[in-house]
Design a protein around this motif. Structure first.
Motif, short mmCIF file in Angstrom:
data_model
loop_
_atom_site.label_atom_id
_atom_site.label_comp_id
_atom_site.label_asym_id
_atom_site.label_seq_id
_atom_site.Cartn_x
_atom_site.Cartn_y
_atom_site.Cartn_z
N SER A 125 0.70 -1.29 0.11
CA SER A 125 -0.04 0.01 0.00
C SER A 125 0.89 1.27 -0.04
CB SER A 125 -0.90 0.07 1.00
OG SER A 125 -0.03 0.13 2.42
N VAL A 126 0.00 2.44 -0.17
CA VAL A 126 0.85 3.86 0.03
C VAL A 126 -0.11 4.60 0.85
CG1 VAL A 126 1.45 6.10 -1.12
CG2 VAL A 126 1.81 3.72 -2.33
N ARG A 127 0.71 5.17 1.78
CA ARG A 127 -0.18 6.12 2.54
C ARG A 127 0.69 7.16 3.22
NH1 ARG A 127 2.59 5.16 7.14
NH2 ARG A 127 3.18 2.80 7.68
N LEU A 128 -0.01 8.24 4.02
CA LEU A 128 1.12 9.14 4.59
C LEU A 128 1.99 8.82 5.45
CD1 LEU A 128 -1.83 12.08 5.12
CD2 LEU A 128 -0.02 12.01 3.37
N ALA A 129 3.03 9.27 5.58
CA ALA A 129 4.39 8.86 6.49
C ALA A 129 3.99 9.01 7.71
CB ALA A 129 5.76 9.34 6.04
N TRP A 130 4.44 8.28 8.74
CA TRP A 130 4.25 8.57 10.12
C TRP A 130 5.91 8.92 10.40
CZ3 TRP A 130 2.37 2.76 10.99
CH2 TRP A 130 1.00 2.90 10.46
N PRO A 131 5.45 10.00 11.72
CA PRO A 131 7.07 10.51 11.95
C PRO A 131 8.07 9.27 12.65
CG PRO A 131 5.10 11.86 13.06
CD PRO A 131 4.49 10.57 12.26
N ALA A 132 7.39 8.15 13.14
CA ALA A 132 8.28 7.11 13.48
C ALA A 132 9.05 6.44 12.36
CB ALA A 132 7.60 5.93 14.06
N GLU A 133 8.68 6.67 10.83
CA GLU A 133 9.43 6.24 9.73
C GLU A 133 10.32 7.16 9.07
OE1 GLU A 133 5.67 3.49 8.27
OE2 GLU A 133 5.53 5.80 7.83
N ALA A 134 10.75 8.44 9.80
CA ALA A 134 11.55 9.23 9.33
C ALA A 134 13.08 8.70 9.07
CB ALA A 134 11.78 10.49 10.28
N ALA A 135 13.39 7.44 9.99
CA ALA A 135 14.91 7.07 9.69
C ALA A 135 14.75 6.14 8.73
CB ALA A 135 15.37 6.28 10.93
N ALA A 136 13.62 5.54 8.29
CA ALA A 136 13.51 4.53 7.44
C ALA A 136 13.52 5.33 5.93
CB ALA A 136 12.08 3.57 7.30
N VAL A 137 12.71 6.45 6.02
CA VAL A 137 12.82 7.09 4.84
C VAL A 137 14.18 7.65 4.41
CG1 VAL A 137 11.95 9.35 3.81
CG2 VAL A 137 10.39 7.78 4.92
N ALA A 138 14.96 8.04 5.37
CA ALA A 138 16.38 8.72 5.23
C ALA A 138 17.17 7.74 4.86
CB ALA A 138 16.80 9.42 6.55
N ASP A 139 17.05 6.37 5.47
CA ASP A 139 17.81 5.29 5.00
C ASP A 139 17.63 4.94 3.69
OD1 ASP A 139 19.02 5.05 7.58
OD2 ASP A 139 17.95 3.48 8.16
N LEU A 140 16.33 4.85 3.09
CA LEU A 140 16.13 4.47 1.88
C LEU A 140 16.52 5.43 0.89
CD1 LEU A 140 14.47 3.05 -0.41
CD2 LEU A 140 12.49 3.96 0.35
N GLN A 141 16.68 6.82 1.29
CA GLN A 141 16.91 7.81 0.44
C GLN A 141 18.49 7.81 0.24
OE1 GLN A 141 16.69 12.11 1.67
NE2 GLN A 141 16.20 12.61 -0.58
N ARG A 142 19.23 7.43 1.23
CA ARG A 142 20.73 7.27 0.98
C ARG A 142 20.93 6.19 0.23
NH1 ARG A 142 23.38 10.50 4.60
NH2 ARG A 142 25.37 9.15 4.45
N ARG A 143 20.04 4.80 0.42
CA ARG A 143 20.46 3.80 -0.52
C ARG A 143 20.12 4.12 -2.16
NH1 ARG A 143 17.67 0.96 3.56
NH2 ARG A 143 15.88 0.84 2.48
N VAL A 144 19.17 4.95 -2.15
CA VAL A 144 18.76 5.25 -3.64
C VAL A 144 19.72 6.03 -4.25
CG1 VAL A 144 17.09 6.22 -5.25
CG2 VAL A 144 16.28 4.75 -3.39
N TRP A 145 20.19 7.17 -3.32
CA TRP A 145 21.41 7.90 -3.88
C TRP A 145 22.47 7.14 -4.30
CZ3 TRP A 145 20.98 12.97 -0.41
CH2 TRP A 145 19.77 13.64 -0.83
#
Length: 185
Positions: free
Chosen positions: A11-31
């Protein structure tokens, strides 16, 4: 009889504050996977994982603008993609009518499983729900995979281009702007 719940649907949904680290880690992997080694080292060397996590936490919990959204694609209860939608940022944008997909990333091992399509559709739905009639997206001039993916979904170049990079000009990237009409969704 007690039933055991099955696996969660992707699914896709609005992000939760507790997911900030997961988003940052994913962004670093993609870059790291999409940028040249030299560019990735320069870009990632300028910001720590902790700083990126704090920035994403702020963006999720206290967005910098009204109608700024952080979306996450979820598979097996983990973040496998993210995107941000915002009012148009360009000088020629009508902030009331023109929305923008500013960030968009799907974890490389999770690609070609529908997450990008779900995330793209959620971006369009979110922009539409926020009252935008048109959407814009800056993409790398040489990113043929993303441009092909977006082209198949109805995004087309509008003739605008720009160059972005680091303040010291060690990194320069050329981007082209794509757009789509949200009224057709």
């Amino acid at each position: 009889m007690t039933t055991t719940p099955g696996p969660l649907a992707d699914s896709v949904r609005l992000a939760w504050p507790a997911e900030a680290a997961a988003v940052a880690d994913l962004q670093r992997r993609v870059w790291s996977s999409e940028l040249s080694a030299e560019v990735a080292a320069t870009v990632l060397g300028g910001v720590s994982a902790e700083e990126m996590t704090q920035a994403w936490g702020q963006a999720i919990s206290r967005p910098p603008k009204a109608r700024y959204r952080v979306l996450v694609a979820i598979a097996d209860a983990r973040v496998v993609g993210f995107a941000t939608t915002v009012p148009g940022q360009d000088p020629d944008a009508d902030e009331a009518a023109d929305g923008e997909v500013q960030e968009f990333a799907v974890d490389p091992p999770a690609r070609h499983r529908g997450h990008g399509s779900r995330l793209l559709n959620a971006c369009a739905d979110t922009l539409r729900a926020d009252g935008f009639r048109h959407a814009r997206w800056w993409v790398g001039e040489d990113d043929q995979a993303l441009r092909g993916f977006l082209g198949a979904a109805g995004w087309v170049p509008d003739g605008s281009s720009r160059e972005i990079g680091t303040d010291d000009e060690a990194v320069r990237l050329t981007q082209v702007r794509l757009h789509t009409d949200l009224a057709d969704g």
